[in-house]
Design a protein around this motif. Structure first.
Motif, PDB file in Angstrom:
ATOM      1  N   LEU A 160      11.425   4.689   6.435  1.00  0.00           N
ATOM      2  CA  LEU A 160      12.208   3.924   7.408  1.00  0.00           C
ATOM      3  C   LEU A 160      11.614   2.536   7.615  1.00  0.00           C
ATOM      4  O   LEU A 160      12.334   1.537   7.686  1.00  0.00           O
ATOM      5  CB  LEU A 160      12.264   4.678   8.741  1.00  0.00           C
ATOM      6  N   THR A 161      10.291   2.464   7.721  1.00  0.00           N
ATOM      7  CA  THR A 161       9.628   1.185   7.961  1.00  0.00           C
ATOM      8  C   THR A 161       9.734   0.268   6.745  1.00  0.00           C
ATOM      9  O   THR A 161      10.001  -0.933   6.874  1.00  0.00           O
ATOM     10  CB  THR A 161       8.145   1.404   8.319  1.00  0.00           C
ATOM     11  N   VAL A 162       9.547   0.837   5.552  1.00  0.00           N
ATOM     12  CA  VAL A 162       9.604   0.038   4.330  1.00  0.00           C
ATOM     13  C   VAL A 162      10.988  -0.575   4.150  1.00  0.00           C
ATOM     14  O   VAL A 162      11.122  -1.771   3.862  1.00  0.00           O
ATOM     15  CB  VAL A 162       9.225   0.899   3.107  1.00  0.00           C
ATOM     16  N   TYR A 163      12.027   0.216   4.328  1.00  0.00           N
ATOM     17  CA  TYR A 163      13.380  -0.315   4.149  1.00  0.00           C
ATOM     18  C   TYR A 163      13.723  -1.343   5.231  1.00  0.00           C
ATOM     19  O   TYR A 163      14.449  -2.309   4.959  1.00  0.00           O
ATOM     20  CB  TYR A 163      14.406   0.822   4.142  1.00  0.00           C
ATOM     21  N   LEU A 164      13.205  -1.149   6.433  1.00  0.00           N
ATOM     22  CA  LEU A 164      13.417  -2.146   7.486  1.00  0.00           C
ATOM     23  C   LEU A 164      12.812  -3.480   7.078  1.00  0.00           C
ATOM     24  O   LEU A 164      13.464  -4.536   7.162  1.00  0.00           O
ATOM     25  CB  LEU A 164      12.805  -1.661   8.800  1.00  0.00           C
ATOM     26  N   LEU A 165      11.565  -3.449   6.607  1.00  0.00           N
ATOM     27  CA  LEU A 165      10.881  -4.687   6.234  1.00  0.00           C
ATOM     28  C   LEU A 165      11.530  -5.346   5.015  1.00  0.00           C
ATOM     29  O   LEU A 165      11.660  -6.571   4.953  1.00  0.00           O
ATOM     30  CB  LEU A 165       9.408  -4.393   5.946  1.00  0.00           C
ATOM     31  N   LEU A 166      11.943  -4.542   4.042  1.00  0.00           N
ATOM     32  CA  LEU A 166      12.498  -5.103   2.812  1.00  0.00           C
ATOM     33  C   LEU A 166      13.897  -5.677   3.000  1.00  0.00           C
ATOM     34  O   LEU A 166      14.253  -6.688   2.390  1.00  0.00           O
ATOM     35  CB  LEU A 166      12.541  -4.025   1.719  1.00  0.00           C
ATOM     36  N   LEU A 167      14.713  -5.050   3.847  1.00  0.00           N
ATOM     37  CA  LEU A 167      16.108  -5.455   3.981  1.00  0.00           C
ATOM     38  C   LEU A 167      16.343  -6.483   5.082  1.00  0.00           C
ATOM     39  O   LEU A 167      17.338  -7.209   5.045  1.00  0.00           O
ATOM     40  CB  LEU A 167      16.980  -4.224   4.250  1.00  0.00           C
ATOM     41  N   LEU A 168      15.440  -6.548   6.063  1.00  0.00           N
ATOM     42  CA  LEU A 168      15.683  -7.423   7.208  1.00  0.00           C
ATOM     43  C   LEU A 168      15.725  -8.892   6.805  1.00  0.00           C
ATOM     44  O   LEU A 168      16.586  -9.655   7.262  1.00  0.00           O
ATOM     45  CB  LEU A 168      14.600  -7.195   8.276  1.00  0.00           C
ATOM     46  N   THR A 169      14.820  -9.320   5.931  1.00  0.00           N
ATOM     47  CA  THR A 169      14.774 -10.730   5.534  1.00  0.00           C
ATOM     48  C   THR A 169      16.038 -11.179   4.788  1.00  0.00           C
ATOM     49  O   THR A 169      16.644 -12.192   5.158  1.00  0.00           O
ATOM     50  CB  THR A 169      13.518 -11.013   4.696  1.00  0.00           C
ATOM     51  N   ILE A 171      22.975   0.067   6.767  1.00  0.00           N
ATOM     52  CA  ILE A 171      23.694  -0.056   8.045  1.00  0.00           C
ATOM     53  C   ILE A 171      22.700  -0.170   9.199  1.00  0.00           C
ATOM     54  O   ILE A 171      22.875  -0.977  10.121  1.00  0.00           O
ATOM     55  CB  ILE A 171      24.631   1.146   8.248  1.00  0.00           C
ATOM     56  N   ARG A 172      21.640   0.634   9.149  1.00  0.00           N
ATOM     57  CA  ARG A 172      20.620   0.605  10.213  1.00  0.00           C
ATOM     58  C   ARG A 172      19.964  -0.772  10.312  1.00  0.00           C
ATOM     59  O   ARG A 172      19.846  -1.340  11.407  1.00  0.00           O
ATOM     60  CB  ARG A 172      19.570   1.676   9.927  1.00  0.00           C
ATOM     61  N   VAL A 173      19.548  -1.304   9.179  1.00  0.00           N
ATOM     62  CA  VAL A 173      18.869  -2.601   9.197  1.00  0.00           C
ATOM     63  C   VAL A 173      19.859  -3.719   9.526  1.00  0.00           C
ATOM     64  O   VAL A 173      19.499  -4.690  10.200  1.00  0.00           O
ATOM     65  CB  VAL A 173      18.153  -2.856   7.852  1.00  0.00           C
ATOM     66  N   ALA A 174      21.111  -3.588   9.079  1.00  0.00           N
ATOM     67  CA  ALA A 174      22.115  -4.601   9.409  1.00  0.00           C
ATOM     68  C   ALA A 174      22.352  -4.660  10.915  1.00  0.00           C
ATOM     69  O   ALA A 174      22.460  -5.749  11.500  1.00  0.00           O
ATOM     70  CB  ALA A 174      23.430  -4.301   8.683  1.00  0.00           C
ATOM     71  N   SER A 175      22.410  -3.509  11.565  1.00  0.00           N
ATOM     72  CA  SER A 175      22.591  -3.509  13.021  1.00  0.00           C
ATOM     73  C   SER A 175      21.384  -4.129  13.717  1.00  0.00           C
ATOM     74  O   SER A 175      21.526  -4.850  14.706  1.00  0.00           O
ATOM     75  CB  SER A 175      22.838  -2.086  13.537  1.00  0.00           C
ATOM     76  N   SER A 218       0.815  -1.224   0.000  1.00  0.00           N
ATOM     77  CA  SER A 218       0.000   0.000   0.000  1.00  0.00           C
ATOM     78  C   SER A 218       0.844   1.268   0.000  1.00  0.00           C
ATOM     79  O   SER A 218       0.380   2.330  -0.415  1.00  0.00           O
ATOM     80  CB  SER A 218      -0.941   0.002   1.211  1.00  0.00           C
ATOM     81  N   GLN A 219       2.088   1.173   0.494  1.00  0.00           N
ATOM     82  CA  GLN A 219       2.943   2.365   0.543  1.00  0.00           C
ATOM     83  C   GLN A 219       3.482   2.759  -0.827  1.00  0.00           C
ATOM     84  O   GLN A 219       3.783   3.924  -1.067  1.00  0.00           O
ATOM     85  CB  GLN A 219       4.111   2.128   1.508  1.00  0.00           C
ATOM     86  N   GLY A 220       3.630   1.776  -1.711  1.00  0.00           N
ATOM     87  CA  GLY A 220       4.065   2.072  -3.072  1.00  0.00           C
ATOM     88  C   GLY A 220       5.511   2.518  -3.166  1.00  0.00           C
ATOM     89  O   GLY A 220       6.270   2.502  -2.196  1.00  0.00           O
ATOM     90  N   ALA A 221       5.878   2.948  -4.381  1.00  0.00           N
ATOM     91  CA  ALA A 221       7.266   3.322  -4.660  1.00  0.00           C
ATOM     92  C   ALA A 221       7.658   4.631  -3.997  1.00  0.00           C
ATOM     93  O   ALA A 221       8.849   4.891  -3.776  1.00  0.00           O
ATOM     94  CB  ALA A 221       7.471   3.419  -6.169  1.00  0.00           C
ATOM     95  N   ALA A 222       6.680   5.458  -3.645  1.00  0.00           N
ATOM     96  CA  ALA A 222       7.000   6.770  -3.075  1.00  0.00           C
ATOM     97  C   ALA A 222       7.801   6.643  -1.786  1.00  0.00           C
ATOM     98  O   ALA A 222       8.701   7.436  -1.520  1.00  0.00           O
ATOM     99  CB  ALA A 222       5.708   7.545  -2.809  1.00  0.00           C
ATOM    100  N   THR A 243      14.871   7.707  -1.579  1.00  0.00           N
ATOM    101  CA  THR A 243      15.806   8.047  -0.507  1.00  0.00           C
ATOM    102  C   THR A 243      17.142   8.493  -1.096  1.00  0.00           C
ATOM    103  O   THR A 243      17.523   8.051  -2.184  1.00  0.00           O
ATOM    104  CB  THR A 243      16.042   6.839   0.424  1.00  0.00           C
ATOM    105  N   GLY A 244      17.799   9.337  -0.354  1.00  0.00           N
ATOM    106  CA  GLY A 244      19.160   9.713  -0.707  1.00  0.00           C
ATOM    107  C   GLY A 244      20.156   9.168   0.283  1.00  0.00           C
ATOM    108  O   GLY A 244      21.331   9.536   0.280  1.00  0.00           O
ATOM    109  N   GLN A 245      19.663   8.258   1.168  1.00  0.00           N
ATOM    110  CA  GLN A 245      20.494   7.731   2.246  1.00  0.00           C
ATOM    111  C   GLN A 245      20.459   6.198   2.270  1.00  0.00           C
ATOM    112  O   GLN A 245      20.382   5.591   3.341  1.00  0.00           O
ATOM    113  CB  GLN A 245      19.983   8.264   3.603  1.00  0.00           C
ATOM    114  N   PHE A 246      20.525   5.583   1.096  1.00  0.00           N
ATOM    115  CA  PHE A 246      20.369   4.129   1.037  1.00  0.00           C
ATOM    116  C   PHE A 246      21.428   3.412   1.880  1.00  0.00           C
ATOM    117  O   PHE A 246      21.137   2.427   2.550  1.00  0.00           O
ATOM    118  CB  PHE A 246      20.446   3.639  -0.413  1.00  0.00           C
TER     119      PHE A 246
END
Length: 296
Positions: free
Chosen positions: A186-195, A80-84, A64-68, A72-75
């Motif tokens: 922040l939430t989208v990148y957490l969910l996408l990168l954590l797995t 690093i955030r999700v890796a920690s 539902s959040q879509g591509a918007a 980010t300019g801080q990929f």
């Protein structure tokens, strides 16, 4: 949920949701410990499936959040955030495979003090004598719970402490990123990168799904994780963080009670002394930050 808020008010609803989140996390921790200690599921495999299944439950929101939300300019900082966060999860689950749940949950409560320490060292935030006193008191409580001088000490008890430090780093990076990034991003990148990060960390132990009781534990853990995260997020959306913080500490007796009921873990008196110091110091720190914010 809207009906609950309108019936009892946002403050009471926030407190209820915070307590519910604590109870769900306690049940999840107990399941994870049962899977690792009793069923012999590798900790890294538990962490992967726990958060992958939680990700599947969160997928409708993610779509539902879509591509918007992904602009980010801080990929690199997102990674690093999700890796920690992912490494913290791995260490936390590994700790639950070896130490009593009461000790693990009490030690992970050190995270706010690592946040304060990191804010001073990394973000260059001003840290006066009051902050350092609170941090020192909290770490003193952690040392009492760890009891490295006792015969019962095991290095595995350091794993929840390391998890607390890494989750503090996650919080600091979150705070830094919110200056330019949206909460949705922040939430989208957490969910996408954590797995994928959990998959990479657990690859050596094997990621195959297990049947029977082990499979039920993995699915139930993922469901409880998703529900607990939802309750926690919803609590913060309807009530102030400062008001909710005391209710977060209720997770300690929940974990102690389940550890006693399921595994027979009886915490020593030193656990309560150390926990009292940690809770008192965190309240002191919270009140100080609230006063500073009010003046600013």
């Amino acid at each position: 949920m809207t009906r609950l808020i309108s019936t009892i008010g946002p403050a009471a609803a926030g407190a209820f949701l915070m307590i519910l989140a604590g109870a769900l996390f306690a049940a999840d921790n107990t399941l994870v410990q049962y899977g690792a200690m009793t069923l012999g599921i590798p900790p890294a495999r538990i962490a992967f499936w726990q958060y992958f299944i939680a990700f599947l439950f969160a997928l409708p929101w993610l779509v539902s959040q879509g591509a918007a939300a992904m602009r980010t300019g801080q990929f690199g900082l997102h990674v690093i955030r999700v890796a920690s966060a992912a490494i913290g999860v791995q260490l936390w689950v590994a700790g639950l495979a070896h130490v009593p749940i009461w000790q693990a949950i009490a030690l992970v409560m050190l995270s706010p003090f690592f946040v304060t320490l990191g804010a001073a060292l990394l973000l260059r935030e001003a840290a006066g004598a009051e902050r350092w006193l609170a941090v020192s008191t909290g770490f003193a409580g952690g040392m009492i719970i760890l009891a490295p001088w006792s015969d019962g000490f095991t290095p595995y008890a350091l794993l929840p402490v390391a998890a607390a430090a890494l989750w503090a780093l996650t919080s600091l990076l979150t705070k830094f990123l919110t200056r330019r990034e949206s909460p949705e991003s922040l939430t989208v990148y957490l969910l996408l990168l954590l797995t994928p990060l959990n998959a990479a960390l657990g690859w050596e132990q094997g990621l195959q799904f297990m049947g029977g009781a082990a499979g039920l534990v993995l699915v139930a853990s993922g469901l409880l994780t998703a529900l607990a995260q939802y309750a926690l997020t919803k609590a913060y959306s309807v009530a102030d963080a400062a008001f909710l913080q005391p209710f977060d500490h209720i997770k300690l007796p929940f974990n102690v009670a389940l550890g006693l009921a399921v595994f027979g873990f009886v915490p020593p008196g030193s656990m309560w002394v150390g926990s009292a110091l940690i809770v008192a110091a965190s309240f002191y720190l919270l009140r100080r930050e609230s006063r500073v914010a009010a003046v600013a």
